[in-house]
Design an enzyme around this catalytic site. Structure first.
Site, PDB file in Angstrom:
ATOM      1  N   ASP A  47      -7.965   0.577 -30.843  1.00 54.75           N
ATOM      2  CA  ASP A  47      -8.735   0.379 -29.637  1.00 54.75           C
ATOM      3  C   ASP A  47      -8.756  -1.134 -29.411  1.00 54.75           C
ATOM      4  O   ASP A  47      -8.591  -1.808 -30.226  1.00 54.75           O
ATOM      5  CB  ASP A  47      -9.909   1.256 -29.769  1.00 54.75           C
ATOM      6  CG  ASP A  47     -10.635   1.829 -28.578  1.00 54.75           C
ATOM      7  OD1 ASP A  47     -10.293   1.029 -27.652  1.00 54.75           O
ATOM      8  OD2 ASP A  47     -11.485   2.259 -28.411  1.00 54.75           O
TER       9      ASP A  47
HETATM   10  C1  BGC Z   1     -12.215   2.309 -24.771  1.00 58.57           C
HETATM   11  C2  BGC Z   1     -10.955   3.096 -24.820  1.00 58.57           C
HETATM   12  C3  BGC Z   1      -9.684   2.564 -23.889  1.00 58.57           C
HETATM   13  C4  BGC Z   1      -9.703   1.100 -24.114  1.00 58.57           C
HETATM   14  C5  BGC Z   1      -8.774   0.440 -23.042  1.00 58.57           C
HETATM   15  C6  BGC Z   1     -11.880   0.599 -24.863  1.00 58.57           C
HETATM   16  O1  BGC Z   1     -12.845  -0.064 -24.934  1.00 58.57           O
HETATM   17  O2  BGC Z   1     -12.981   2.468 -26.214  1.00 58.57           O
HETATM   18  O3  BGC Z   1     -11.172   4.376 -24.670  1.00 58.57           O
HETATM   19  O4  BGC Z   1      -8.647   3.279 -23.809  1.00 58.57           O
HETATM   20  O5  BGC Z   1     -10.992   0.165 -24.108  1.00 58.57           O
HETATM   21  O6  BGC Z   1      -9.162   0.390 -21.801  1.00 58.57           O
END
Ligand code: BGC
Length: 735
Positions: free
Chosen positions: A276
């Site tokens: 993530d």
């Molecule tokens: C979130 C994810 C997301 C990623 C990219 C993160 O802050 O937890 O779910 O896919 O950002 O945008």
């Protein structure tokens, strides 16, 4: 004859398996030959995903230092960057463009929690197909969806992004979404890769606080949080995202047990794991790695292949550190190679080597028409609406009313219906609740709108105007709830009452004596006991996307009979959390009288609305669960049927839910668990016989040794229109 049939099927199976093996061999040969030609720098480059397109330089692309870019939403920009990677880098490895396509791309569908309320996986799959082709036409190859985290705490803002509290429903919807995004052919220009996230147990954050610690037993992990990921892997998801949280002391983005032992070794997942956003350097803040180099080493060794937004979003942690970690033999090149192989494999599976560029002509002729997309959005939006209360059949409204007053900031604002995490929405396409009511009310009906108050803040200046308008109306429709910013990521709340002075305004309007319909717009269950007690009709609409107003008006005026069912329990107050239907019995189950039973002194033990609950404008009567016999062997398939009758006056769709209880087991088991459901249309006066098949797997659980098996004994099969109101029958599994 029988032998011929067996030989025929064996031959078909042989040909099918052989062709799969041949395909896999071809893929492996392709990936290996590429890998053999790569320098260390190029290999490391394949593990880097950057986020801000502006930070990507031409040199990085031509050097092969970047594998993937998040956030490009334009075919020309995608093609331009891809051109550099493919034509100007030494090996021409294409870039992988990713986006968060969570509930639609241009066409915005209901938020995932709302879609789950439709209990209609086929329709959800259809919506994801549309999202896939829209996203692909703008350059996206892979979406960071579905979020398959089970969520049992409505304080957690990201409950809006998933399918709610239930393992079975969550798994079925995860499969539907992945099938929708990935289609039958991953290489097709109308498919995109999916990514099941956030691995794992992110939804179990302590106190519902986003990013918080998770400490759960391996049993809970395997029974509740892992199954939707397993279902995703089984249906062929190409990637998995490692989560932010720490799990039983080990951060999920450096967790060898979950990422390698379970995901790779037990489940044979051979796709890509991506961290993530920035979660690898955050290992330092977890105080699990001393510095970023150690963070990189721990993440890669645990099984995180690609580093998203690595170094506090500026660059990557893999890029500057892996080189010396490998040269100094702190991590072996074999581990690196394995991760690179997975990245290349996924790029190959997505057809990027054959078709790296966006073929704009393809989308000109293959994009579903605007009206087709709108139609899917409308059907899904109206099926996502849950009727919570309807005293004296206030709904549906008569079409020929003289005057309707619509109140609430949320009624007339196109921004909020889009909900959290919309991708590339088109604001002009959003039909607000007010627009929808105007579209569907009779032309002779006067529709007056008064904001009354905002969602947040204390301003009561418009209360009087709202009260005066209410007094002269046949009905008042109050659209209240949360702004779209109040749920989603980093949007946890400890107080989940209706915010601001909205409830005060409802109380004033109720005093006028004019019938009131409350329409809730929100991203999580809210605590609404006052509404339940005092307002005659309440509709839960979540955030329904583009078609919000039309879907709502169809339900309000009876053009569509509501069929949505809650995918999550509504608590009476925040102190009841966590509250979910599949809880354990305890040694002192609540019995109504005895002081020393599992209950609270200050609030009823039951939820306000149970899981699976939702009313219709008609009524359904359940009778006669039948099974062919009472005793079965543990490997037998059990066929069950139930009769459901529409006892009302209009057509209605009912979600028929099947729950199972293991009456006694060597491990304490939940009071009931959803194991199947079906949604059927039943005509007035009609009786339908609904059949279910219970496979042994549905009776099984993890025993003390973590082996999944069926223990002989008595099981109860319960069937009904929600998790509380069921009819039951017991069966015996023989020793
Ligand atoms: C979130 C994810 C997301 C990623 C990219 C993160 O802050 O937890 O779910 O896919 O950002 O945008």
């Amino acid at each position: 004859m029988k032998n011929h049939i067996i030989i025929y099927f064996a031959a078909v199976l042989f040909v099918f398996t052989s062709s799969l093996i041949a395909q896999e061999n071809k893929e492996n040969r392709f990936v290996d030959s590429l890998l053999n030609r790569m320098t260390l720098e190029e290999k490391i480059g394949q593990l880097v995903e950057l986020v801000t397109p502006n930070s990507v330089t031409e040199k990085m692309l031509s050097n092969g230092n970047v594998s993937s870019i998040l956030g490009i939403k334009d075919a020309d920009i995608a093609n331009e960057l891809q051109h550099i990677a493919v034509e100007e880098s030494r090996l021409g490895i294409p870039l992988l463009f990713t986006n968060d396509v969570i509930h639609g791309y241009n066409t915005t569908f209901p938020i995932p929690l709302a879609e789950a309320s439709s209990w209609n996986p086929g329709l959800i799959e259809e919506a994801c197909r549309i999202a896939a082709i829209e996203a692909a036409s703008n350059g996206t190859h892979l979406t960071f969806a579905p979020m398959v985290d089970i969520a049992r705490d409505p304080r957690w803002g990201r409950i809006a992004e998933g399918s709610g509290e239930d393992v079975y429903l969550g798994s079925v919807i995860a499969e539907a979404r992945i099938k929708g995004f990935q289609g039958n052919d991953l290489k097709s220009k109308s498919s995109i890769g999916a990514c099941a996230k956030h691995f794992v147990a992110y939804g179990a954050a302590e106190g519902g606080k986003d990013y918080n610690t998770v400490d759960i037993s391996e049993r809970t992990l395997r029974e509740i949080y892992l199954p939707p990921f397993k279902a995703s892997v089984d249906v062929g998801v190409v990637s998995i995202m490692s989560a932010f949280n720490d799990l039983n002391g080990i951060p999920a983005s450096a967790n060898y047990f979950t990422l390698t032992e379970i995901l790779r070794n037990e489940w044979n997942f051979d796709g890509l794991v991506i961290s993530d956003y920035n979660s690898i350097p955050e290992l330092v803040k977890h105080r699990f790695a001393r510095n970023k180099a150690e963070a990189a080493a721990k993440a890669l060794t645990a099984g995180v292949d690609m580093d998203m937004a690595g170094d506090d979003m500026k660059w990557s942690v893999y890029a500057p550190h892996l080189d010396s970690l490998i040269k100094n033999k702190i991590i072996s090149e074999k581990i690196l190679n394995e991760s690179v192989r997975r990245v290349l494999r996924v790029k190959h599976r997505l057809g990027l080597f054959e078709n790296p560029y966006v073929d704009k002509d393809f989308y000109k002729s293959n994009m579903p028409s605007f009206s087709e997309r709108k139609n899917t959005a409308l059907r899904l939006a109206r099926e996502s609406i849950v009727l919570l209360k309807n005293e004296n059949n206030l709904l549906p409204l008569k079409k020929h009313l003289q005057k309707i007053t619509v109140i609430g900031e949320l009624a007339d604002n196109p921004h909020h219906p889009l909900g959290p995490w919309n991708t590339a929405p088109i604001l002009e396409n959003v039909v607000t609740p007010l627009d929808g009511i105007k579209n569907y009310a009779s032309k002779k009906t006067e529709v007056e709108f008064i904001k009354g108050c905002n969602v947040e803040g204390n301003d009561r200046a418009e209360f009087d105007r709202a009260i005066t308008a209410a007094k002269s109306s046949d009905v008042v429709i109050m659209v209240i709830g949360e702004t779209r910013e109040m749920s989603g990521e980093a949007a946890s709340r400890t107080n989940i009452d209706i915010p601001g002075v909205q409830l005060d305004l409802v109380k004033e309007i109720i005093k006028t004596g004019t019938p009131v319909v409350v329409v809730l717009m929100n991203g999580r269950p809210l605590t609404i006991p006052w509404l339940d007690e005092n307002v005659p009709a309440v509709l839960e609409t979540w955030f329904l996307g583009d078609q919000t107003g039309n879907a709502l008006a169809q339900v309000l005026f009876g053009d569509y009979n509501p069929s949505g069912k809650l995918p999550v329990t509504f608590p009476r107050n925040v102190g009841q959390i966590p509250i979910y239907y599949s809880h354990k019995s305890t040694g002192r189950p609540f019995n109504g009288n005895d002081k020393y039973t599992a209950k609270y002194l200050d609030v009823d033990i039951t939820p306000l609305y149970p899981f699976g609950y939702g009313l219709s404008y008609t009524d359904f009567e359940y009778s006669e669960i039948t099974t062919s016999k009472r005793n079965y062997n543990s490997d037998e398939i059990i066929e069950v049927s139930v009769t459901v009758r529409n006892t009302g006056l209009i057509d209605g769709e009912e979600v028929i839910q099947l729950y199972i209880t293991d009456k006694f087991a060597s491990i304490t088991r939940p009071v009931k668990e959803l194991k199947d459901f079906t949604k059927v249309l039943i005509k007035p006066g009609e009786t339908k016989k609904i059949k279910f098949v219970i496979t042994p797997d549905k009776l099984s659980f993890y025993n003390i040794d973590m082996d999944k098996l069926v223990e002989p004994g008595e099981f109860t099969i319960s069937i009904g229109g929600n998790s509380r109101d069921v009819i039951s029958k017991s069966i015996i599994i023989n020793d």
